[in-house]
Scaffold this motif. Sequence first.
Motif, PDB file in Angstrom:
ATOM      1  N   THR A 131       0.826  -1.208   0.000  1.00 17.15           N
ATOM      2  CA  THR A 131       0.000   0.000   0.000  1.00 17.15           C
ATOM      3  C   THR A 131       0.860   1.257   0.000  1.00 17.15           C
ATOM      4  O   THR A 131       0.625   2.198  -0.765  1.00 17.15           O
ATOM      5  CB  THR A 131      -0.930   0.008   1.218  1.00 17.15           C
ATOM      6  OG1 THR A 131      -1.805  -1.132   1.161  1.00 17.15           O
ATOM      7  CG2 THR A 131      -1.772   1.279   1.250  1.00 17.15           C
ATOM      8  N   TRP A 284      -5.182  -0.465  -6.028  1.00 19.89           N
ATOM      9  CA  TRP A 284      -4.813  -0.983  -4.703  1.00 19.89           C
ATOM     10  C   TRP A 284      -5.276  -2.429  -4.540  1.00 19.89           C
ATOM     11  O   TRP A 284      -4.523  -3.290  -4.070  1.00 19.89           O
ATOM     12  CB  TRP A 284      -5.421  -0.105  -3.611  1.00 19.89           C
ATOM     13  CG  TRP A 284      -5.219  -0.660  -2.240  1.00 19.89           C
ATOM     14  CD1 TRP A 284      -4.103  -0.547  -1.454  1.00 19.89           C
ATOM     15  CD2 TRP A 284      -6.155  -1.446  -1.490  1.00 19.89           C
ATOM     16  NE1 TRP A 284      -4.291  -1.208  -0.273  1.00 19.89           N
ATOM     17  CE2 TRP A 284      -5.537  -1.769  -0.255  1.00 19.89           C
ATOM     18  CE3 TRP A 284      -7.451  -1.895  -1.741  1.00 19.89           C
ATOM     19  CZ2 TRP A 284      -6.182  -2.521   0.708  1.00 19.89           C
ATOM     20  CZ3 TRP A 284      -8.091  -2.652  -0.782  1.00 19.89           C
ATOM     21  CH2 TRP A 284      -7.458  -2.954   0.435  1.00 19.89           C
ATOM     22  N   THR A 288      -2.357  -5.230  -4.153  1.00 22.03           N
ATOM     23  CA  THR A 288      -2.195  -5.886  -2.845  1.00 22.03           C
ATOM     24  C   THR A 288      -2.506  -7.383  -2.889  1.00 22.03           C
ATOM     25  O   THR A 288      -2.118  -8.115  -1.979  1.00 22.03           O
ATOM     26  CB  THR A 288      -3.105  -5.223  -1.790  1.00 22.03           C
ATOM     27  OG1 THR A 288      -4.460  -5.198  -2.274  1.00 22.03           O
ATOM     28  CG2 THR A 288      -2.642  -3.804  -1.505  1.00 22.03           C
TER      29      THR A 288
END
Length: 294
Positions: A131, A284, A288
């Motif tokens: 992140t 994101w 991730t």
Amino acid sequence: MSQAEALAVRNPSPLWALGLFRSELTTMLRRWRTVALLGVLAVVPVVIGIAVKIETSDGGTVGAGGPEGGGGPAFLAQITNNGLFLVFAALAATLPVFLPMAIGVVAGDAVAGEAGAGTLRYLLVAPAGRTRLLCAKYLSVLAFCLVATLVVTATALAVGALLFPVGEVTTISGTRISFGEGLVRAALVALVVAVSLTGVAALGLFVSTLTSSGIAAMAATVGLLITVQILDAIPQLHAIHPYLFPHYWLSFADLLRDPVVWDEMIKNVGIQGLYAAVFGSAAWARFTSRDITA
């Protein structure tokens, strides 16, 4: 991995994020591709200024160009009266194509380029975290949006002052403001243009998380940019135009009205924020959960 990144990995201090961002931005600005893109952007206002100077050297006039279009980039006809208008004309000329393509190339390469070079997994060593790394890359791309816009603005201002007279500025509304206030409005225009590119930056970053090929990510981002601009130019699709990120790009012209009209600029900021939120979240989610093997 750079020295700053290595130190950041070993020392998770409160300044770690700033150090990582600084490292990402420095690395990006030192790439020959980035320098070449900025060079091309700097050439555009020079070409416009010289072309206008040559066309008007015998007392002729430039084809009518206003904020609503016609005869070339907006504000083209006003350059001979005031060199400051070269700033607005250059931004109007580069915003539809050159600036967003430059941002698309940089954003598309942000993650995919690292994966293709085999350095991405080294950047993810704890306590870096995916992140934080993604945020640092997006912030560096946003910084490039501002740098690219300022390169066009500064070059146009220098060329305009060199080739044409400067002084009081006549606004679109017909009133006159001082040259100092004109410079302030030029700075605000540059800021609005930079903000207008945040949606492209988020889109490019998302595409960059989908592949390990920097070239493929850059090509896909530029292709999507062209597609959206084509959609925005089709009158029959007017119902979706307000939801397309390029639709309000030229709203910065309202900064040259007296008084300033903020409605479309606010809509522009809103739509860019929406694209940044949607594609930033998608980037994101993808990054991730991605299996990093390179």
